[in-house]
Each structure stands twice: as structure tokens, then as C-alpha cells.
Design a protein around this motif. Structure first.
Motif, PDB file in Angstrom:
ATOM      1  N   ARG A 121      63.174  14.821   8.319  1.00  0.00           N
ATOM      2  CA  ARG A 121      62.028  13.941   8.527  1.00  0.00           C
ATOM      3  C   ARG A 121      60.816  14.703   9.043  1.00  0.00           C
ATOM      4  NH1 ARG A 121      64.530   8.582  11.299  1.00  0.00           N
ATOM      5  NH2 ARG A 121      62.330   7.974  11.308  1.00  0.00           N
ATOM      6  N   ASP A 145      58.988   5.099  13.905  1.00  0.00           N
ATOM      7  CA  ASP A 145      58.144   5.803  12.931  1.00  0.00           C
ATOM      8  C   ASP A 145      58.020   7.265  13.346  1.00  0.00           C
ATOM      9  OD1 ASP A 145      57.787   3.533  11.427  1.00  0.00           O
ATOM     10  OD2 ASP A 145      55.960   2.943  12.461  1.00  0.00           O
ATOM     11  N   CYS A 150      59.987   5.004   7.083  1.00  0.00           N
ATOM     12  CA  CYS A 150      59.329   5.774   8.138  1.00  0.00           C
ATOM     13  C   CYS A 150      57.925   6.196   7.716  1.00  0.00           C
ATOM     14  CB  CYS A 150      60.166   7.000   8.477  1.00  0.00           C
ATOM     15  SG  CYS A 150      59.473   8.066   9.757  1.00  0.00           S
ATOM     16  N   LEU A 151      57.775   6.539   6.449  1.00  0.00           N
ATOM     17  CA  LEU A 151      56.475   6.962   5.923  1.00  0.00           C
ATOM     18  C   LEU A 151      55.756   5.836   5.195  1.00  0.00           C
ATOM     19  CD1 LEU A 151      57.459  10.431   4.404  1.00  0.00           C
ATOM     20  CD2 LEU A 151      56.202  10.045   6.516  1.00  0.00           C
ATOM     21  N   ALA A 152      56.424   4.696   5.043  1.00  0.00           N
ATOM     22  CA  ALA A 152      55.890   3.600   4.225  1.00  0.00           C
ATOM     23  C   ALA A 152      55.463   4.130   2.866  1.00  0.00           C
ATOM     24  CB  ALA A 152      54.716   2.911   4.940  1.00  0.00           C
ATOM     25  N   GLY A 168      51.972  -0.159   7.222  1.00  0.00           N
ATOM     26  CA  GLY A 168      52.379   0.853   8.187  1.00  0.00           C
ATOM     27  C   GLY A 168      51.816   2.224   7.878  1.00  0.00           C
ATOM     28  N   SER A 169      51.367   2.428   6.655  1.00  0.00           N
ATOM     29  CA  SER A 169      50.779   3.713   6.287  1.00  0.00           C
ATOM     30  C   SER A 169      49.345   3.806   6.803  1.00  0.00           C
ATOM     31  CB  SER A 169      50.783   3.876   4.769  1.00  0.00           C
ATOM     32  OG  SER A 169      49.998   4.981   4.372  1.00  0.00           O
ATOM     33  N   HIS A 209      52.151   3.445  -1.225  1.00  0.00           N
ATOM     34  CA  HIS A 209      52.386   3.129   0.182  1.00  0.00           C
ATOM     35  C   HIS A 209      52.368   1.633   0.417  1.00  0.00           C
ATOM     36  CE1 HIS A 209      52.178   7.267   1.524  1.00  0.00           C
ATOM     37  NE2 HIS A 209      51.048   7.421   0.854  1.00  0.00           N
ATOM     38  N   PRO A 224      55.473  10.120  11.289  1.00  0.00           N
ATOM     39  CA  PRO A 224      54.037   9.903  11.516  1.00  0.00           C
ATOM     40  C   PRO A 224      53.615  10.114  12.960  1.00  0.00           C
ATOM     41  CG  PRO A 224      54.923   8.178  10.108  1.00  0.00           C
ATOM     42  CD  PRO A 224      56.096   8.954  10.631  1.00  0.00           C
ATOM     43  N   TRP A 225      54.471   9.721  13.915  1.00  0.00           N
ATOM     44  CA  TRP A 225      54.098   9.910  15.313  1.00  0.00           C
ATOM     45  C   TRP A 225      54.151  11.381  15.715  1.00  0.00           C
ATOM     46  CZ3 TRP A 225      50.942   7.226  17.740  1.00  0.00           C
ATOM     47  CH2 TRP A 225      50.922   5.832  17.669  1.00  0.00           C
TER      48      TRP A 225
END
Length: 470
Positions: free
Chosen positions: A330, A299, A10-12, A185-186, A182, A302-303
Motif C-alpha cells: 500500500r 485510508d 483505500c485509494l478510491a 474519497g479521492s 475514482h 493517502p494519509w
């Protein structure tokens, strides 16, 4: 000696767990520390050091909680100024963990305190480089995140990064394994590979930033095409530098079940954001009015950071049953600690209590194909610009979700438009935000561009500048 990469998709983000002869070191740990405590106990090893490559912007590290629970000191590189007890290592200082050594390489550029950690094995061989955000696979750390706190331009920081890479990293042996902080996606880089481990030799061959003819070319290459960083980044840096609430306290507060009546009263009295973490397919069919959908199955963290912005925002959760702890965990990883509770028994309890619900007008790609009029119908594509550029519906507007706060004001409240992303996750985030702000003049497309691509709706890779403003 054993090295384990603990990767969080999810966070890469990659954290690292290293053991040797009864001792352990952890590099860039995640916020929740119990899994590390369990692992240390299982392996029968003592945590000796917690290494932090820098003050992270994209997530809140678990360094403080982990240090309090184990007594292990936190180590930063030169120039770091944390507001808590830590060891500020000198450049090239060595720390012993069991039969191995970890050498601190101060590598400023991404941030001023950024450091890499070079592992020297039992035989004295330089074996692995934990490169933090200095060196990624296929890319390097972006030099624009620390410019305000460093009182330097991104070009000046890029110059420091060049010196760090070309004079400290490139001279290292080719067979060293690179373990970055990372992957793809990061938002901490722009060209990262999907792989999460590689040899330094291969990076020397294929990483564009490591193959520039001179410093000026390097600065230009790494500063071109940088997108604005998510707004929550600065707040995460502050939390990592100054300190934060214990994760156990955050979890305890958030795991407060609320009846529909308690949930409704709390929302009204606190101006809390109602965050619905269910899958977009379920959200579309029914949800509490004014709630925002950001699904756990994407994700998520981050979103949330990109859309909610203020980490102090009070939040009320709606989840699938049994997913409350995952959602809180999360959220805490990106600094959203002010979680007031969750709706017990989910949306079903809300409906059974006779409370009002809302829904999103969603149609299939086939329905869209049968009714859209290219050139007349307005189509809003919320994918990233790179996705739009590769292929898009003819005459569609590129309005990336990340910039919705900029372009939403340009929408005419009475002019109908179609809304889509790649598969439905991002367009449902956009749809929920639009409806929360009073826009109901749109139709969202189920399955997004992936489903539309299978229809006869005209597509194009021609980019008209007037269609890409946001």
C-alpha cells in the motif's frame, strides 16, 4: 466480452480489466501486477494493451512492470510525453481487442494528456466510457493539478475541460456506461458520488458540471472550493512519467525482518521515519518513541502521502504480525518505495527486549464530558472543514489534520487542549505527530465526535471565522 472494475477503496481508485475472444486490455492498473498476471493466466487470455488515461498524481500505476512482464504496449492519448516506450495515440484512433474496439478520445483539461477510452462492442455499439479523471460520477477532474507543468492557469485548463466534456462526451449516447478512475474519497475531485458506475444519461441530468449554462459558469463552478492538493501528488506524476523501481524489488527490500537492536540502530543511522501501522486503539497504549501512527485499517496510503510528503523518505515499519507485505504494497501504491525493513514480531519484541515505550493520554467521551469547560477549555477538531461545519463542539477550533504542518506552530507548548476527530483514526495520527515534535500538553478523546455526540457536551453548527483558521 467482459468488463470488470477492480476497485481499491483505500485509494478510491478503479482499474479495469476487459476481455474479448482470447485477448485482454487493462486500464490504469495498480502498482502490484501479480494479481493481473494470475487473472490473465486463469482466464487463458493474452494481454494486448495497457491503457493509461493520464499521468496519475494520486497513485503510482503498474503500467511499466505490467508491460515488462507481458510485452503488452502502453497507450497514452495525444500530447503525452512519457520517458519510456509507449504508443502515443491520435485522437479517435481505434485499437482492437478480440472482437471489440477501444477508441481513444483526447480530453484535455484535468491534464493536457488526459484521455477517455470509448468501448465499441462486437455489434458496433458504443457501450462504455472509461473516463479516467476527466469525468467522475457527480463531478469532473480538478483542473489545478497540471497548471505548473502545463504553464497554464487552472482557469485555462478548466476551459479545455469544458470543451472536452461538452463537445466530446456529452454528445455520446445516454445509455453508455461510465466507468471513472475514482470515486468518493479521492482528492482528485471535490463532489464525487459513492457509486462507482453509472449511465452517461444520468450524469447528464445530475452532474453539476455538465449542467452549466456557459463556459464561464463552468470554469467558475469547477474551480470554486478546491482544497490544496496533497504534496506527494507531483512526485507521483514524475514517477508515472519517468519510471520507477520494480515493485518486486521494493517488496524484497521492505520484507527485511529486524531485531529490536537492528531496528534501533537503523533508525538512528538513517534518520528513517518509524511508521506504526497498527490500529489506533493499540498504538495509544504503547509505541516506540518518535513513531508516527497511520493505521492500515483506514485510508492508509493517502494519509501517508499527506503527512510524510517526501516519497524518498526512508521508512521503518511496525505492523501486526503478517501485515508487513500489505503495508509495503500500500505504501508503494503512492510511491513510498524506500522501506528499510520491519520490526520482527512487532512491538512485543521491542518490549521483551527492555526497550523504552511511550503512550498517548487518551480519555473516553464520557470523561471528556465530565471535565471539559466550554469557553474555557481549548478543543482542537482535526476533521475536515465540511465535517466541522455540519456540527461541532461549541467553541472548538477547526484544525484539519491535512494542514497540521501549518497550524502546529500556533499551539502553545504549555497550554492544554483536547484533541478529537470523528472516530479516533485521524486524531491519533495528529497525536503521534504532536508527541514526536515535543507536544505533550493535550488529551486525545477516544471515539472522537461520534462518541462525543452521545454525551451532553454542547454542539453547534454555527461557524465562527476565528475558530476555523489553519
Amino acid at each position: 466480452m467482459k468488463i470488470e472494475q477492480i476497485y481499491t477503496g483505500c485509494l478510491a481508485q478503479g482499474a479495469y480489466y476487459i476481455t474479448s475472444n482470447g485477448e485482454a486490455a487493462i486500464i490504469d492498473p495498480l502498482r502490484e501486477t501479480q494479481p493481473y498476471i494470475d487473472r490473465l493466466k486463469k482466464d487463458g487470455v493474452q494481454l494486448k494493451y495497457i491503457f493509461e488515461t493520464h499521468f496519475h498524481a494520486d497513485f503510482v500505476s503498474g503500467h511499466l512492470d505490467l508491460s515488462k512482464r507481458t510485452g503488452a504496449p502502453i497507450i497514452y492519448g495525444e500530447t503525452a510525453t512519457p520517458e519510456f516506450d509507449a504508443i502515443i495515440a491520435n485522437d479517435n484512433q481505434i485499437f482492437e481487442v478480440g472482437n471489440i474496439k477501444i477508441k481513444v478520445l483526447h480530453t484535455p483539461g484535468h491534464t493536457l494528456e488526459s484521455s477517455c477510452f470509448l468501448l465499441i462492442d462486437e455489434t458496433g455499439k458504443e457501450t462504455a466510457l472509461f473516463s479516467g479523471d476527466t469525468l467522475f460520477l457527480g463531478d469532473v477532474g480538478r483542473p489545478d493539478l497540471a497548471q505548473k507543468t502545463a504553464s497554464m492557469t487552472q482557469e485555462e485548463l478548466a476551459g479545455l475541460l469544458y470543451d472536452s466534456l461538452y463537445y466530446k462526451i456529452l454528445p455520446l449516447p445516454d445509455d453508455i456506461t461510465v466507468y471513472p478512475a475514482h470515486g468518493a474519497g479521492s482528492a482528485c475531485g471535490k463532489n464525487m458520488m459513492k457509486e462507482t458506475v453509472d449511465s452517461l444519461g444520468n450524469q447528464k441530468k445530475m452532474n453539476y458540471a455538465l449542467n452549466q449554462p456557459n463556459k464561464g459558469a463552468f470554469i467558475k463552478a469547477v474551480t470554486e472550493g478546491l482544497l490544496p492538493p496533497p504534496a506527494y501528488f507531483g512526485m507521483n506524476v514524475a514517477m508515472n512519467k519517468k519510471g520507477y523501481h520494480s515493485f518486486d524489488n521494493v517488496l524484497s527490500q521492505g520484507l527485511k525482518p529486524l531485531t529490536p537492536e537492528e531496528f534501533e540502530a537503523t533508525a538512528e543511522n538513517t534518520a528513517a521515519l518509524i511508521l506504526d501501522t497498527r490500529d489506533h486503539q493499540h498504538f495509544a497504549k504503547g509505541f516506540i518513541p518518535q513513531s508516527i501512527n497511520i493505521g492500515l485499517n483506514g485510508d492508509f496510503a493517502p494519509w501517508v502521502g499527506a503527512m510524510v510528503i517526501d516519497v524518498k523518505q526512508p521508512i521503518l515499519l511496525i505492523t501486526d504480525n503478517g501485515k508487513e507485505e500489505e503495508a509495503i504494497t500500500r505504501l508503494s501504491r503512492v510511491g513510498f518505495d524506500n522501506i528499510l525493513g520491519y520490526l520482527a514480531d512487532g512491538l512485543e519484541a521491542w518490549i521483551n527486549a527492555g526497550k523504552e515505550t511511550d503512550n498517548v493520554h487518551r480519555i473516553t467521551a464520557e470523561q471528556f464530558a465530565s471535565e471539559v469547560q466550554i469557553g474555557k477549555s481549548m478543543i482542537v477538531d482535526v476533521r475536515k472543514e465540511s465535517e466541522y461545519t455540519a456540527e461541532h463542539i461549541e467553541e472548538a477550533y477547526s484544525k484539519p489534520l491535512a494542514y497540521i504542518n501549518n497550524w502546529i506552530k500556533d499551539l502553545h507548548p504549555k497550554e492544554h487542549f483536547y484533541l478529537h476527530c470523528a472516530g479516533g483514526y485521524r486524531s491519533m495520527i495528529a497525536a503521534s505527530i504532536l508527541q514526536a515534535r515535543g507536544y505533550r500538553n493535550f488529551t486525545e478523546i477516544e471515539g472522537g465526535f461520534n462518541a462525543i455526540a452521545a454525551t451532553d457536551v454542547p454542539k453547534s453548527d454555527f461557524v465562527c471565522p476565528s475558530k476555523t483558521t489553519h
